[in-house]
Motif scaffolding. Structure first.
Motif, PDB file in Angstrom:
ATOM      1  N   ALA A  85       3.721 -18.929  13.149  1.00 28.42           N
ATOM      2  CA  ALA A  85       2.813 -17.909  13.682  1.00 28.42           C
ATOM      3  C   ALA A  85       2.245 -17.089  12.533  1.00 28.42           C
ATOM      4  O   ALA A  85       2.986 -16.578  11.691  1.00 28.42           O
ATOM      5  N   ILE A  86       0.934 -16.982  12.495  1.00 26.93           N
ATOM      6  CA  ILE A  86       0.266 -16.208  11.445  1.00 26.93           C
ATOM      7  C   ILE A  86      -0.064 -14.817  11.981  1.00 26.93           C
ATOM      8  O   ILE A  86      -0.817 -14.673  12.944  1.00 26.93           O
ATOM      9  N   VAL A  87       0.534 -13.797  11.364  1.00 23.02           N
ATOM     10  CA  VAL A  87       0.216 -12.400  11.677  1.00 23.02           C
ATOM     11  C   VAL A  87      -0.775 -11.935  10.611  1.00 23.02           C
ATOM     12  O   VAL A  87      -0.504 -12.059   9.408  1.00 23.02           O
ATOM     13  N   LEU A  88      -1.924 -11.442  11.040  1.00 22.84           N
ATOM     14  CA  LEU A  88      -2.927 -10.981  10.076  1.00 22.84           C
ATOM     15  C   LEU A  88      -2.552  -9.590   9.564  1.00 22.84           C
ATOM     16  O   LEU A  88      -2.332  -8.662  10.350  1.00 22.84           O
ATOM     17  N   GLY A  89      -2.487  -9.459   8.230  1.00 17.31           N
ATOM     18  CA  GLY A  89      -2.112  -8.178   7.642  1.00 17.31           C
ATOM     19  C   GLY A  89      -2.965  -7.818   6.443  1.00 17.31           C
ATOM     20  O   GLY A  89      -3.549  -8.682   5.788  1.00 17.31           O
ATOM     21  N   PHE A  90      -3.063  -6.512   6.178  1.00 14.58           N
ATOM     22  CA  PHE A  90      -3.780  -6.007   4.995  1.00 14.58           C
ATOM     23  C   PHE A  90      -2.753  -5.407   4.032  1.00 14.58           C
ATOM     24  O   PHE A  90      -1.762  -4.819   4.469  1.00 14.58           O
ATOM     25  N   GLN A  91      -3.056  -5.460   2.725  1.00 13.80           N
ATOM     26  CA  GLN A  91      -2.231  -4.750   1.756  1.00 13.80           C
ATOM     27  C   GLN A  91      -2.901  -3.475   1.251  1.00 13.80           C
ATOM     28  O   GLN A  91      -2.455  -2.849   0.297  1.00 13.80           O
ATOM     29  N   ASN A  92      -3.995  -3.105   1.913  1.00 15.59           N
ATOM     30  CA  ASN A  92      -4.723  -1.889   1.552  1.00 15.59           C
ATOM     31  C   ASN A  92      -5.592  -1.520   2.750  1.00 15.59           C
ATOM     32  O   ASN A  92      -6.150  -2.414   3.392  1.00 15.59           O
ATOM     33  N   ALA A  93      -5.700  -0.234   3.028  1.00 15.33           N
ATOM     34  CA  ALA A  93      -6.556   0.197   4.143  1.00 15.33           C
ATOM     35  C   ALA A  93      -7.989   0.445   3.680  1.00 15.33           C
ATOM     36  O   ALA A  93      -8.791   1.041   4.396  1.00 15.33           O
ATOM     37  N   HIS A  94      -8.321  -0.034   2.489  1.00 16.75           N
ATOM     38  CA  HIS A  94      -9.671   0.108   1.937  1.00 16.75           C
ATOM     39  C   HIS A  94     -10.735  -0.381   2.921  1.00 16.75           C
ATOM     40  O   HIS A  94     -11.814   0.204   3.024  1.00 16.75           O
ATOM     41  N   TYR A 118      -2.965   0.503  -1.844  1.00 18.22           N
ATOM     42  CA  TYR A 118      -2.487  -0.550  -2.737  1.00 18.22           C
ATOM     43  C   TYR A 118      -2.459  -0.009  -4.166  1.00 18.22           C
ATOM     44  O   TYR A 118      -3.483   0.023  -4.842  1.00 18.22           O
ATOM     45  N   ASN A 119      -1.306   0.443  -4.592  1.00 14.46           N
ATOM     46  CA  ASN A 119      -1.042   0.886  -5.969  1.00 14.46           C
ATOM     47  C   ASN A 119      -1.699   2.208  -6.377  1.00 14.46           C
ATOM     48  O   ASN A 119      -1.099   2.992  -7.102  1.00 14.46           O
ATOM     49  N   THR A 120      -2.950   2.434  -5.970  1.00 15.99           N
ATOM     50  CA  THR A 120      -3.639   3.654  -6.406  1.00 15.99           C
ATOM     51  C   THR A 120      -4.227   4.408  -5.220  1.00 15.99           C
ATOM     52  O   THR A 120      -4.019   4.042  -4.068  1.00 15.99           O
ATOM     53  N   GLN A 121      -4.995   5.428  -5.536  1.00 16.41           N
ATOM     54  CA  GLN A 121      -5.489   6.327  -4.507  1.00 16.41           C
ATOM     55  C   GLN A 121      -6.677   5.745  -3.741  1.00 16.41           C
ATOM     56  O   GLN A 121      -7.528   5.083  -4.312  1.00 16.41           O
ATOM     57  N   LEU A 123      -8.927   6.744   0.298  1.00 11.91           N
ATOM     58  CA  LEU A 123      -9.278   7.885   1.158  1.00 11.91           C
ATOM     59  C   LEU A 123      -8.096   8.391   1.986  1.00 11.91           C
ATOM     60  O   LEU A 123      -8.126   9.502   2.517  1.00 11.91           O
ATOM     61  N   ILE A 124      -7.050   7.591   2.088  1.00  7.52           N
ATOM     62  CA  ILE A 124      -5.924   7.901   2.978  1.00  7.52           C
ATOM     63  C   ILE A 124      -4.784   8.601   2.253  1.00  7.52           C
ATOM     64  O   ILE A 124      -4.164   9.534   2.754  1.00  7.52           O
ATOM     65  N   GLY A 125      -4.509   8.143   1.027  1.00  7.48           N
ATOM     66  CA  GLY A 125      -3.388   8.693   0.271  1.00  7.48           C
ATOM     67  C   GLY A 125      -3.321   8.067  -1.098  1.00  7.48           C
ATOM     68  O   GLY A 125      -4.324   7.577  -1.614  1.00  7.48           O
ATOM     69  N   THR A 126      -2.115   8.051  -1.677  1.00  7.85           N
ATOM     70  CA  THR A 126      -1.963   7.593  -3.054  1.00  7.85           C
ATOM     71  C   THR A 126      -0.942   6.468  -3.163  1.00  7.85           C
ATOM     72  O   THR A 126       0.082   6.485  -2.479  1.00  7.85           O
ATOM     73  N   GLY A 127      -1.232   5.519  -4.062  1.00  9.68           N
ATOM     74  CA  GLY A 127      -0.314   4.412  -4.334  1.00  9.68           C
ATOM     75  C   GLY A 127       0.773   4.823  -5.316  1.00  9.68           C
ATOM     76  O   GLY A 127       0.790   5.943  -5.831  1.00  9.68           O
ATOM     77  N   CYS A 128       1.675   3.884  -5.603  1.00  7.84           N
ATOM     78  CA  CYS A 128       2.885   4.197  -6.371  1.00  7.84           C
ATOM     79  C   CYS A 128       2.665   4.278  -7.879  1.00  7.84           C
ATOM     80  O   CYS A 128       3.580   4.629  -8.617  1.00  7.84           O
ATOM     81  N   TYR A 129       1.457   3.941  -8.359  1.00 12.74           N
ATOM     82  CA  TYR A 129       1.205   3.978  -9.802  1.00 12.74           C
ATOM     83  C   TYR A 129       0.400   5.209 -10.237  1.00 12.74           C
ATOM     84  O   TYR A 129      -0.011   5.293 -11.385  1.00 12.74           O
ATOM     85  N   VAL A 158       2.904   2.175  -1.697  1.00 14.80           N
ATOM     86  CA  VAL A 158       2.442   3.557  -1.509  1.00 14.80           C
ATOM     87  C   VAL A 158       3.349   4.518  -2.275  1.00 14.80           C
ATOM     88  O   VAL A 158       4.545   4.298  -2.416  1.00 14.80           O
ATOM     89  N   GLY A 159       2.770   5.606  -2.782  1.00 14.82           N
ATOM     90  CA  GLY A 159       3.529   6.619  -3.523  1.00 14.82           C
ATOM     91  C   GLY A 159       4.571   7.307  -2.649  1.00 14.82           C
ATOM     92  O   GLY A 159       4.469   7.315  -1.420  1.00 14.82           O
ATOM     93  N   ALA A 160       5.561   7.915  -3.301  1.00 16.19           N
ATOM     94  CA  ALA A 160       6.696   8.524  -2.593  1.00 16.19           C
ATOM     95  C   ALA A 160       6.262   9.658  -1.662  1.00 16.19           C
ATOM     96  O   ALA A 160       6.732   9.755  -0.528  1.00 16.19           O
ATOM     97  N   LYS A 161       5.357  10.515  -2.122  1.00 20.23           N
ATOM     98  CA  LYS A 161       4.945  11.668  -1.305  1.00 20.23           C
ATOM     99  C   LYS A 161       4.093  11.227  -0.104  1.00 20.23           C
ATOM    100  O   LYS A 161       4.317  11.666   1.022  1.00 20.23           O
ATOM    101  N   THR A 162       3.140  10.340  -0.366  1.00 21.59           N
ATOM    102  CA  THR A 162       2.305   9.815   0.727  1.00 21.59           C
ATOM    103  C   THR A 162       3.182   9.092   1.750  1.00 21.59           C
ATOM    104  O   THR A 162       3.002   9.245   2.962  1.00 21.59           O
ATOM    105  N   SER A 163       4.159   8.316   1.248  1.00 20.50           N
ATOM    106  CA  SER A 163       5.079   7.598   2.148  1.00 20.50           C
ATOM    107  C   SER A 163       5.864   8.570   3.009  1.00 20.50           C
ATOM    108  O   SER A 163       5.949   8.417   4.233  1.00 20.50           O
ATOM    109  N   ASP A 164       6.436   9.575   2.372  1.00 17.71           N
ATOM    110  CA  ASP A 164       7.239  10.572   3.082  1.00 17.71           C
ATOM    111  C   ASP A 164       6.422  11.223   4.207  1.00 17.71           C
ATOM    112  O   ASP A 164       6.891  11.348   5.337  1.00 17.71           O
ATOM    113  N   GLU A 165       5.183  11.597   3.875  1.00 21.45           N
ATOM    114  CA  GLU A 165       4.336  12.273   4.874  1.00 21.45           C
ATOM    115  C   GLU A 165       3.887  11.309   5.980  1.00 21.45           C
ATOM    116  O   GLU A 165       3.767  11.717   7.142  1.00 21.45           O
ATOM    117  N   ALA A 166       3.674  10.052   5.636  1.00 21.95           N
ATOM    118  CA  ALA A 166       3.293   9.051   6.651  1.00 21.95           C
ATOM    119  C   ALA A 166       4.462   8.757   7.585  1.00 21.95           C
ATOM    120  O   ALA A 166       4.287   8.634   8.802  1.00 21.95           O
TER     121      ALA A 166
END
Length: 323
Positions: A85-94, A118-121, A123-129, A158-166
């Motif tokens: 089964a193929i589940v369609l997924g994104f690695q960025n909400a860009h 995905y790694n960087t900032q 419109l939604i939040g910030t990545g882990c780098y 995703v970055g720690a702070k953005t993750s925590d808030e999400a």
């Protein structure tokens, strides 16, 4: 292939391979019942729709091996039919751009998992780098809308702070679909014990990856090292909220990793992965039965193996996707 692996529902929380028949045949060979398959990273709305159209065409053209999954019943059915089964997924909400309405549109197309950044900032939040500014106002709206339509929120890159808030903002379980514990190796992509415990305490889910740059022994790692990493997380948060999220990049060369790790600003390099070679014993998707065998050698009870190899994913998907 052991009876346990053959009978288990095996679900991989993240594969970003070069989609073609050889990869799909390897999924079948590995006894994979389903996988979250990446169809968007840096693409915009239009580019992502084109990727989805291509993936659906591939699913039709390889209908003897594949089925599109819009719900957990589709994954169960694929298992019964001997398909993946193929589940369609994104690695960025860009691809959501600044249009909240695109979220429901993508859900209608079959998208069921989206990583916020995905790694960087974006419109939604910030990545882990990058320095983490947290979840934006628009980000809060995105989280609420993903909850409403039934798309799982992924926070792996995703970055720690953005993750925590999400995690706090989401009314439904969220996931680190493919991560490793910083307790075994310090790396910007790896999650601290505190982060892992927090997502689990909030009802969230952890998919453990085997991507070599994040593993303790890097490219010298074996399937046993991957089992050790899984065990580390299980011992931390319990066996009910852990699954696999291999991050297989099968069929791709250096040019792909250069594209994947680029950053805002022309020609900016974000990170260097060096040689990417999966752990010995599970270099290809077709070798997935070796993972179950390694769990058995590590004296994991059958109950724990079945949960971690896929049943846990299905339970949490059911919770998120049911609206």
């Amino acid at each position: 292939m052991s009876n346990l692996h053959q009978n288990a529902l095996v679900f991989d929380g993240l594969i970003i391979s070069n989609w073609d028949r050889s990869v799909f045949e390897d999924m079948r060979k590995g006894g994979l019942s389903g996988a979250n398959c990446t169809v968007s990273v840096w693409e915009d709305f239009k580019g992502t729709v084109a990727n989805i159209a291509r993936m659906k065409r591939l699913i039709r053209d390889n209908g003897d091996l594949l089925a599109l999954a819009r719900n957990t019943a589709d994954i169960e059915q694929a298992k019964q039919d001997g398909k993946t089964a193929i589940v369609l997924g994104f690695q960025n909400a860009h691809a959501f751009e600044d249009q909240l309405g695109y979220i429901e549109a993508f859900h209608d197309m079959g998208v069921r998992v989206v990583q916020l950044c995905y790694n960087t900032q974006n419109l939604i939040g910030t990545g882990c780098y990058e320095r983490d500014g947290g979840l934006s106002g628009y980000g809060h709206e995105v989280v609420a809308e993903m909850n409403r339509v039934g798309i799982m929120i992924d926070l792996s890159h995703v970055g720690a702070k953005t993750s925590d808030e999400a995690i706090r903002a989401s009314k439904k379980p969220v996931t680190y679909s493919h991560c490793l514990p910083a307790g075994l190796k310090k790396h910007p992509r790896n999650k601290s014990d505190t982060q892992l415990k927090f997502i689990a305490d909030q009802g969230g889910f952890i998919g453990v990856t085997m991507f070599p740059p994040f593993l303790k022994r890097g490219i010298d790692a074996t399937v046993e090292d991957y089992v050790q990493a899984l065990d580390y997380v299980v011992n931390l948060v319990g066996e009910d909220c852990v699954g696999i999220g291999t991050d297989f990049t099968q069929g791709y060369g250096q040019a792909f990793f250069d594209w994947l790790t680029h950053d805002k600003g022309v020609h900016r390099r974000l990170t260097e992965f060096g040689v990417v070679q999966n752990p010995q014993g599970i270099r290809t998707i077709g070798e997935m039965p070796n993972l179950t065998a390694a769990m058995e050698r590590a004296r994991w009870p059958a109950r724990k193996i079945t949960k971690v190899m896929g049943r846990n994913w299905l339970r949490v998907f059911n919770e998120v996707w049911s609206v």
